[in-house]
Write a protein that holds these residues in place. Sequence first.
Motif, PDB file in Angstrom:
ATOM      1  N   VAL A 241       0.836  -1.206   0.000  1.00 12.26           N
ATOM      2  CA  VAL A 241       0.000   0.000   0.000  1.00 12.26           C
ATOM      3  C   VAL A 241       0.868   1.253   0.000  1.00 12.26           C
ATOM      4  O   VAL A 241       0.647   2.188  -0.782  1.00 12.26           O
ATOM      5  N   THR A 298      -7.329  -2.885  10.251  1.00 14.70           N
ATOM      6  CA  THR A 298      -6.506  -2.818   9.039  1.00 14.70           C
ATOM      7  C   THR A 298      -7.349  -3.041   7.790  1.00 14.70           C
ATOM      8  O   THR A 298      -7.249  -2.294   6.809  1.00 14.70           O
ATOM      9  N   SER A 299      -8.194  -4.051   7.818  1.00 21.12           N
ATOM     10  CA  SER A 299      -9.050  -4.367   6.666  1.00 21.12           C
ATOM     11  C   SER A 299     -10.031  -3.241   6.373  1.00 21.12           C
ATOM     12  O   SER A 299     -10.254  -2.880   5.208  1.00 21.12           O
ATOM     13  N   ALA A 302      -8.270  -0.457   4.581  1.00 18.38           N
ATOM     14  CA  ALA A 302      -7.994  -0.783   3.176  1.00 18.38           C
ATOM     15  C   ALA A 302      -9.232  -0.603   2.315  1.00 18.38           C
ATOM     16  O   ALA A 302      -9.162  -0.066   1.207  1.00 18.38           O
ATOM     17  N   PHE A 320      -5.820   1.986   8.401  1.00 22.25           N
ATOM     18  CA  PHE A 320      -5.001   0.881   7.920  1.00 22.25           C
ATOM     19  C   PHE A 320      -3.664   0.843   8.662  1.00 22.25           C
ATOM     20  O   PHE A 320      -3.220  -0.219   9.124  1.00 22.25           O
ATOM     21  N   VAL A 379      -6.442  -3.433  -4.046  1.00 19.96           N
ATOM     22  CA  VAL A 379      -7.009  -3.345  -2.700  1.00 19.96           C
ATOM     23  C   VAL A 379      -7.701  -4.649  -2.322  1.00 19.96           C
ATOM     24  O   VAL A 379      -7.626  -5.099  -1.170  1.00 19.96           O
ATOM     25  N   VAL A 382      -5.171  -6.934  -1.033  1.00 22.18           N
ATOM     26  CA  VAL A 382      -4.726  -6.507   0.291  1.00 22.18           C
ATOM     27  C   VAL A 382      -5.704  -6.967   1.365  1.00 22.18           C
ATOM     28  O   VAL A 382      -5.315  -7.514   2.405  1.00 22.18           O
TER      29      VAL A 382
END
Length: 405
Positions: A241, A298-299, A302, A320, A379, A382
Amino acid sequence: MSAETFSGHAPGSPAFRRLIAGLFFAGIATFAQLYSPQAVLPGISQDLGIAPASAALSVSAATLGLAAAVIPWSMVADRAGRIRAMGTGVLAATALGLCAPLSSEIGMLLALRFAEGIALGAVPAVALAYLSEEVGARHAAAAAGSYIAGTTVGGLVGRILSGVVGEAAGWRAGIWAVAALCSVAAVLFLWLTPRARGFVPRRMRDDGPGILTTLLVPLRSSVQLALYAQGFLLMGAFVAVYNYLGFHLSAAPFLLPAWLVTMLFLAYLAGTASSPWAGSLASRHGRYPVLLGSIAVTSTGAILMLVPIAAVVLAGLILFTAGFFGAHAVASGWAPAAAAPDSRAQASSLYYFGYYAGSSLFGWALGLVFGHVGWPWFVLLVVSMCAAAALVAVAGLRRSGSGRA
């Protein structure tokens, strides 16, 4: 000579403060250098006439060298001592960091960055093992969070300084400025850090298992393997990222100027705050629930970065970053704490092997995804990596208990 009667420095004591401050400067000297090219990747790409994914190899080469070196450095630290190993690595890396911007083509730059990464491996390979030996068990998770917070400051300073100087004077000057800063931080680390009292170098004792045994013990533990997977997947997503967000925001519909893209690295401050907070929460409530909560944050961050509005992307980046460093603070401190005393350095170095292997692999590979199919698919991958990390944590860590120190 024995470490058996030493129970660890207590929070608030002069030695504890010096230890945290010393490791803080070690984090700056290490992580500022490691990621300084990240803020000037567009400049490297343009100056050397290479694609974004090729320019990102300047980051991946260093993290690959670091991944290859963490296990050997842990063995060096077992024989020579924790402080001596870290000091040697930081000083060698600073010298190589001053040479890297002299590169006239990408091959030379990658070779020097790889060597720099090998030298930098000394700190992440040893720092958390040293910390777990020098701090009382009750305070180990919180102290690990404080150390990780220091590494976020290093990463932030390296990116911001190289980006600001690089925009004014070129990417080479930007990286040189960071290397000069790191030389000062290395001296402060060596001056401040107290001598090890909770560990006796292997060369000064005859007891204990062999090096190969201490390396294999963590690899037989399902808990350790699950923790290494956290570093591999989450760090891979994180570096990807930060490698490619600048390219995304410089293009339509954002068209942000280079100086403003550089300022986005201030989102790192979210990690500076979340790392000690996650460590404190883990000390009170256990590492496992804090790890899963951090992955969820975190998710979410994103997913927000899919929205084509700069302010929403920034909010997503902050979430994130905070979630990633919370998860990293918990997992990286858990690995040596859960290991046998004679395998702590190896457990920590294996975690960082996975961590930087993920950085090297996904920091490059997801750039190919970004270049060929665009930001939404990037993304999606990720988020998938975050989901995979959570599933591994549930499968491998849930039965280990709360994960309290």
